[in-house]
Design an enzyme around this catalytic site. Structure first.
Site, mmCIF file in Angstrom:
data_model
loop_
_atom_site.group_PDB
_atom_site.id
_atom_site.type_symbol
_atom_site.label_atom_id
_atom_site.label_comp_id
_atom_site.label_asym_id
_atom_site.label_seq_id
_atom_site.Cartn_x
_atom_site.Cartn_y
_atom_site.Cartn_z
ATOM 1 N N GLY A 163 -119.060 69.134 10.015
ATOM 2 C CA GLY A 163 -120.327 69.661 10.501
ATOM 3 C C GLY A 163 -121.272 69.891 9.335
ATOM 4 C CG ASN A 181 -121.357 80.855 13.103
ATOM 5 O OD1 ASN A 181 -122.584 80.760 13.163
ATOM 6 N ND2 ASN A 181 -120.736 81.351 12.045
ATOM 7 C CB SER A 232 -117.876 70.339 13.302
ATOM 8 O OG SER A 232 -116.708 70.371 12.517
ATOM 9 N N GLY A 233 -115.720 68.125 14.805
ATOM 10 C CA GLY A 233 -114.558 67.920 15.675
ATOM 11 C C GLY A 233 -113.638 69.112 15.806
ATOM 12 C CG HIS A 234 -112.870 72.104 12.548
ATOM 13 N ND1 HIS A 234 -112.660 73.443 12.325
ATOM 14 C CD2 HIS A 234 -114.025 71.798 11.911
ATOM 15 C CE1 HIS A 234 -113.637 73.916 11.577
ATOM 16 N NE2 HIS A 234 -114.484 72.950 11.318
ATOM 17 C CB CYS A 280 -113.530 93.926 3.403
ATOM 18 S SG CYS A 280 -114.371 95.390 2.872
HETATM 19 C C1 LIG Z 1 -122.615 76.940 13.517
HETATM 20 C C2 LIG Z 1 -121.788 76.158 12.553
HETATM 21 N N1 LIG Z 1 -122.353 75.154 11.862
HETATM 22 C C3 LIG Z 1 -121.652 74.424 10.979
HETATM 23 C C4 LIG Z 1 -120.324 74.665 10.721
HETATM 24 C C5 LIG Z 1 -119.618 73.859 9.676
HETATM 25 O O1 LIG Z 1 -118.751 72.895 10.213
HETATM 26 P P1 LIG Z 1 -117.626 72.269 9.309
HETATM 27 O O2 LIG Z 1 -116.586 73.306 9.118
HETATM 28 O O3 LIG Z 1 -117.100 71.084 10.084
HETATM 29 O O4 LIG Z 1 -118.253 71.839 8.034
HETATM 30 C C6 LIG Z 1 -119.693 75.707 11.412
HETATM 31 C C7 LIG Z 1 -118.262 75.995 11.159
HETATM 32 O O5 LIG Z 1 -117.855 77.032 10.694
HETATM 33 C C8 LIG Z 1 -120.444 76.473 12.336
HETATM 34 O O6 LIG Z 1 -119.882 77.498 13.003
#
Ligand SMILES: Cc1ncc(COP(=O)(O)O)c(C=O)c1O
Ligand code: FES
Lengths: 400, 274
Positions: A75, A154, A204-206, A330
């Site tokens: 991502g 996120n 992002s796949g994961h 923390c």
């Molecule tokens: C909103 C958001 N954008 C981008 C990313 C980054 O993705 P990646 O871990 O595949 O680089 C994340 C992952 O933590 C995310 O939550």
């Protein structure tokens, strides 16, 4: 330790690989190892697999053409490619707009770009986490090359109204490009890049049950962008490097399953999230919801436990096998608590004790019920440690 | 995941001496809710001995562990001995703390010091001379100096790990560096001079002007210094260099290598385009 049974409620950090995804990708780590660019028919197998995955992603986000989909390694790479790519092709324009609550992979890039002479405006949010659209409208000007905005947050799961945002931007400046970080929206809510009129979008796949280390970028046809990784002709010259065939197959299959599962997310996952959230808010006297109730992806809740520190809560939950995460300073190794919660004005009493639970289609009711029963016990134990006993007593009286 | 020792885990799982002492002879405080960790320590003192101690902590696992182990270290000890305890002793008793968590042991020590000064009726109001350095985390010059002395801290990053100062907005970083420079400037021999910020800028400019630019000009190129931010040096390549496909090579292998060799291994050169 009692970690035999794992209750994984940290699916916004990463997800488990779906068994069907694993089955689909494994042959490409085994017998089907050909380079998709090769001319012989052995290479054709890999090439077809990549083409199929591209179709699956196109379908997942309702792009017009397969040619609008580019595979990347994360991502973060998709976001960097999109942002730098647009700016590089549009050099005279030096103004960018984004939000205060973006993911670090975007925010830190903007900090770097600021040093290179770009002006970046950061739009704020209110205490519900909703974006200030009026300010956005006022900020777009003739020099604005790019607006970059996440679809779902996120940390809180808050959804930004992308369609409306796109309308606002385009009504002010037709040429301004909209990049959407949809990493946390993918697999949780429907994505339709045409309906929302998006120029570039990253996933992002994961985050939706493919492995870590594969992403995709949508670029609307006709959008000028320069490649970040220059080299071979792969991905139509926009992202060099021999295709990571097994992982591309995986993200394609994961996208297909995610699309099928959207209904389940919107109903069952949401039901479990709501049950977890409402019960904790009811049974734990110092719990407060760190966002509005509406406009959220169905799997995420962010709850602040006042006068207790988040890492301590996570460590104690971990002893019960429960995995969650915190916006506390923390845990991350940084000294500052979550920039997202601070932008929302979450009070300091709850900021450091904020816990994010994020579910997935693999989360069971039994797991949710265990967390519901364990949470009040953990909090009662930790409340005793707090130096803010008077304040806590007051809260107990008010809310208990 | 933090790499906590067994001792740290035992102490946050089952902290010892939690609570307050209503008729305590001394109560010490450190930290604040805003900063994300706050600690109160209660001491029962009889005949110059700490006969009982309790604590209340708002903070992470290592903050709770530091407070808990501290109470164990002081109960039953004469005040003379208690006074000698340092933050390092606390961390050592826990089998060590991750570097980023050392400030937890510092906070424990500060609360103890605060309690003892109150007990001995020392003046605990902040001295006028004790300048506030980091407003984000309310850390004073004296606190930073103490941390430097007690733990032999050499770098800005270490000071941040031990006191949190500099860990948020970063506005105080230059002041912290100045405190470090002043402390070591007065201690370390002149053999290894530490430059002030301004001296450093002048030096970087010098190297670029007199050694790097002259070389590049021979090949029809040129270089301009644009900005310096800590170890990051922003430059603009001009003339032939800017169009040259090897400009990244020039930048890393020549410009950066020269600055590193002449000045500091940590320097990173970044190209900006106007
Ligand atoms: C909103 C958001 N954008 C981008 C990313 C980054 O993705 P990646 O871990 O595949 O680089 C994340 C992952 O933590 C995310 O939550
Ligand atoms: S003043 Fe020290 S980090 Fe902000």
């Amino acid at each position: 330790m009692k970690e035999k049974c794992l209750i994984y409620l940290d699916n916004n950090a990463t997800t488990r690989v779906d068994g069907q995804v694993l089955d689909a990708m494994l042959p490409f780590l085994g017998e089907n190892y050909a380079n998709p660019s090769s001319i012989y028919s052995f290479g054709g197998v890999a090439q077809k697999a990549v083409a199929k995955a591209r179709e699956q992603i196109r379908d997942f986000i309702n792009a017009k053409s397969d040619k609008e989909i580019f595979f990347t390694a994360s991502g973060s790479e998709s976001a960097n490619t999109a942002i730098r790519g647009v700016l590089e092709s549009n050099k005279p324009k030096k103004h960018i707009i984004t939000t205060k609550v973006e993911h670090p992979c975007v925010l830190n890039l903007y900090k770097t770009l600021e040093k290179q002479g770009y002006k970046v405006d950061y739009i704020g949010v209110d205490s519900n986490g909703d974006l200030n659209l009026d300010t956005l409208a006022e900020t777009v000007n003739a020099n604005t090359a790019l607006v970059s905005c996440m679809w779902a947050n996120n940390e809180t799961g808050i959804i930004f109204p992308i369609e409306k945002i796109s309308q606002i931007i385009k009504s002010k400046n037709q040429d301004t490009k909209l990049f959407v970080d949809a990493v946390q929206a993918a697999g949780k809510i429907p994505i339709d890049v045409q309906a929302a009129n998006i120029d570039l979008l990253s996933i992002s796949g994961h985050k939706f049950h493919a492995p870590k280390g594969v992403g995709a970028l949508y670029v609307k046809s006709g959008t000028l962008f320069s490649p970040l990784i220059i080299g071979g002709h792969q991905e139509r010259g926009k992202r060099a490097g021999t295709e990571n065939v097994p992982y591309i197959v995986a993200i394609g299959e994961a996208a297909r399953l995610a699309k099928e599962g959207l209904e389940y997310e919107a109903t069952e996952v949401k039901r479990l999230r709501d049950k977890l959230e409402s019960t904790i808010l009811k049974t734990v006297f110092n719990a407060r919801l760190n966002s509005g109730f509406n406009n959220r992806v169905p799997n995420t809740t962010n709850i602040g436990f006042e006068y207790i520190e988040g890492e301590l809560i996570l460590l104690h939950l971990s002893d019960f096998g429960i995995c969650a995460s915190s916006g506390s300073a923390c845990t991350s190794g940084s000294l500052e608590p979550s920039h997202v919660l601070r932008a929302m004005g979450v009070p300091f009493t709850a900021l450091h004790g904020s816990i994010r639970f994020s579910l997935s289609r693999f989360t069971t009711e039994k797991e949710v019920d265990s967390v519901i029963s364990i949470m009040p016990r953990v909090i009662e134990k930790l409340v005793k440690l707090s130096p803010f006993q008077n304040e806590l007593e007051e809260l107990r009286r008010l809310r208990g | 995941m933090w790499d906590y020792t067994k001792e740290v885990m035992e102490h946050y799982r089952n902290p010892k001496n939690v609570g307050k002492i209503d008729d305590a002879e001394a109560i010490g405080e450190a930290g604040s809710l805003v900063c994300g960790d706050a600690l109160k320590i209660y001491l029962k003192i009889k005949d110059n001995m700490v006969v009982d101690a309790k604590f209340q902590t708002f903070g992470c696992g290592s903050a709770v562990a530091s407070s808990s182990v501290l109470t164990e270290m002081i109960i039953g000890k004469p005040l003379d001995e208690v006074k000698k305890i340092t933050n390092k002793d606390i961390a050592d008793r826990l089998g060590g703390l991750p570097p980023e968590k050392m400030h937890c042991s510092v906070m424990g020590h500060e609360a103890l010091e605060n309690a003892l000064s109150k007990y001995f009726k020392e003046d605990v109001a902040p001295h006028e001379k004790d300048k506030m350095v980091c407003t984000c985390f309310s850390v004073t010059e004296k606190q930073i100096l103490n941390a430097i002395k007690d733990n032999n801290l050499k770098t800005l990053e270490e000071v941040t790990n031990y006191t949190k100062a500099g860990g948020a907005c970063g506005n105080c970083k230059a002041d912290i560096q100045a405190i470090l420079d002043k402390y070591y400037g007065s201690e370390i021999s002149k053999a290894k001079p530490i430059l002030t910020k301004t001296q450093r800028i002048i030096k970087i400019n010098d190297i670029i002007e007199n050694q790097i630019a002259t070389e590049l000009r021979k090949d029809g190129g040129d270089i301009d210094l644009i900005d310096i931010d800590d170890n990051k040096v922003y430059v603009e390549l001009k003339g032939c260099c800017s169009k040259c496909k090897n400009s990244t090579m020039t930048l890393k292998n020549f410009v950066e290598a020269t600055l590193r060799e002449m000045l500091d291994e940590k320097i990173e050169v970044i190209e900006v385009e106007k």
